[in-house]
Design an enzyme around this catalytic site. Sequence first.
Site, PDB file in Angstrom:
ATOM      1  N   HIS A  26      -3.571 -10.361   6.299  1.00  0.00           N
ATOM      2  CA  HIS A  26      -4.271  -9.703   7.412  1.00  0.00           C
ATOM      3  C   HIS A  26      -4.865 -10.716   8.377  1.00  0.00           C
ATOM      4  O   HIS A  26      -6.052 -10.686   8.698  1.00  0.00           O
ATOM      5  CB  HIS A  26      -5.346  -8.755   6.882  1.00  0.00           C
ATOM      6  CG  HIS A  26      -4.772  -7.478   6.355  1.00  0.00           C
ATOM      7  ND1 HIS A  26      -5.487  -6.310   6.267  1.00  0.00           N
ATOM      8  CD2 HIS A  26      -3.531  -7.188   5.915  1.00  0.00           C
ATOM      9  CE1 HIS A  26      -4.705  -5.363   5.783  1.00  0.00           C
ATOM     10  NE2 HIS A  26      -3.517  -5.872   5.553  1.00  0.00           N
ATOM     11  N   HIS A  71       0.795  -1.226   0.000  1.00  0.00           N
ATOM     12  CA  HIS A  71       0.000   0.000   0.000  1.00  0.00           C
ATOM     13  C   HIS A  71       0.828   1.276   0.000  1.00  0.00           C
ATOM     14  O   HIS A  71       0.479   2.241  -0.656  1.00  0.00           O
ATOM     15  CB  HIS A  71      -0.947   0.023   1.209  1.00  0.00           C
ATOM     16  CG  HIS A  71      -2.199  -0.734   0.974  1.00  0.00           C
ATOM     17  ND1 HIS A  71      -3.364  -0.137   0.599  1.00  0.00           N
ATOM     18  CD2 HIS A  71      -2.452  -2.052   1.031  1.00  0.00           C
ATOM     19  CE1 HIS A  71      -4.296  -1.046   0.447  1.00  0.00           C
ATOM     20  NE2 HIS A  71      -3.770  -2.226   0.710  1.00  0.00           N
ATOM     21  N   HIS A 109       6.970  -8.810   2.980  1.00  0.00           N
ATOM     22  CA  HIS A 109       5.565  -8.406   2.870  1.00  0.00           C
ATOM     23  C   HIS A 109       4.918  -9.195   1.733  1.00  0.00           C
ATOM     24  O   HIS A 109       4.669  -8.677   0.655  1.00  0.00           O
ATOM     25  CB  HIS A 109       5.499  -6.892   2.596  1.00  0.00           C
ATOM     26  CG  HIS A 109       4.112  -6.324   2.680  1.00  0.00           C
ATOM     27  ND1 HIS A 109       3.552  -5.896   3.859  1.00  0.00           N
ATOM     28  CD2 HIS A 109       3.162  -6.102   1.737  1.00  0.00           C
ATOM     29  CE1 HIS A 109       2.336  -5.439   3.637  1.00  0.00           C
ATOM     30  NE2 HIS A 109       2.064  -5.561   2.351  1.00  0.00           N
TER      31      HIS A 109
HETATM   32 MN   LIG Z   1      -1.843  -4.750   4.394  1.00  0.00          MN
END
Ligand SMILES: [Mn+2]
Length: 421
Positions: free
Chosen positions: A203, A87, A168
């Site tokens: 998440h 993001h 990530h």
């Molecule tokens: Mn995220």
Amino acid sequence: MTNIHKFAHISDCHLGAHRNPVLRKLESTAFEKTMNKCVDEKVDFIIISGDLFHSNIPNMAVVNEAVKKMKEVRDEGIRIYLIYGSHDYSPNETSIVDILDSTGLFSRIVKGRVDDGKLKLEFTVDPETKARLVGMSGRKIGMEQKYFEILDRESLEKEEGFKIFVFHSAVTEFKPDFLARMTSIPISYFPKEFDYYAGGHVHRRIEEKWKGFERVVYPGPIFAGYPQDLEQSAKGEKRGFYMVSFEDVIKRVEFVEIPTCEYSFLEYDASNKNSTQAQEELQQKIQELNVANKVVLLRIRGELSGGKTSDINFSQMRKTLVENGALHVNINRFGLASKEYTSLKVMGEDVREIESKLLKESIGAVKVSNQNLKGEKGSKLALELLDALRQAQKPNETKKNYGERMVNQAIQVLELNEAFK
Ligand SMILES: [Mn+2]
């Protein structure tokens, strides 16, 4: 005797994700509580495995608040190491992460270069604990895999000392079912025998192991980046971060819960009911919910046997819930349809899923020779393009600059050329 050191592993803060003032406040409270806990626990350093911010150029009030908090942490002598997420990374624009990295508030630990077709990463050594950190950024779909493929694992595996790999990405072997469609990296692409693998992007809280990979950990978001995260929290998923004690090896790994608010969740299946029945039943159920000071999530699904979905008065329901003290109300009715009036053939849990299904269905009608524009690949690319072009004009951005930015982003998505950073 050696000292016991401690670090905090945080991920997916998504600061700036919410426009709604209530959710925005909760988001900032979660971050504040997390930082305070790190100070109270006297951690040596903090790792943030991506998506600290929800976008590469977030609202400046959000940035200001976060910077103040992180400055407090830094003034206690606590170091902060981070990587971009999917993001807060942008292939063609400066991210707020770069700016804050330049100020020394935190350090971005993705250091390396592509040399002879191999990606060579450099370790960042924490000055006090001598922990050695290496990071791989989150980035556009497709690129992360490419970098993992050319990663020089050998040199990373050879390094001595206490080692942390920060990343990530979803790991194929540990991917939860609900993320089946998410791109993931096979564990075999990761360098082996690190003491700790600090994950972000997924998440969900995950603690896993695999041969050669003792501790692969995802804390999940501290609050919520998406409505689905709120729904998961409402269903009982705990939010927080990991606290890890170590000497020359790990001594203890512990999840620290950061409760931000209370939730109420109601799922309603409207199948085989007409719109009047559904309306009445829902209104009744809503009246019975205890919602005072809670974030309320409603999920309405199923196919009405009669009447239109628009016959159901959702704004009245929202009003009732607010009158009964709800902090915030989110109604998900993407899965609701009507037998009589179905114009939509595609149903899904959220906008993204519906888009993805529609694109997959329609991609066959596209007549092109380029394989990248066809089938699964093509629909994925279209979805990415849609994501890139969906972004709104920023406050202070001229129409001309906005136009240029959109064109650049589209080019980036289609050609996928970018430098390693
Ligand atoms: Mn995220």
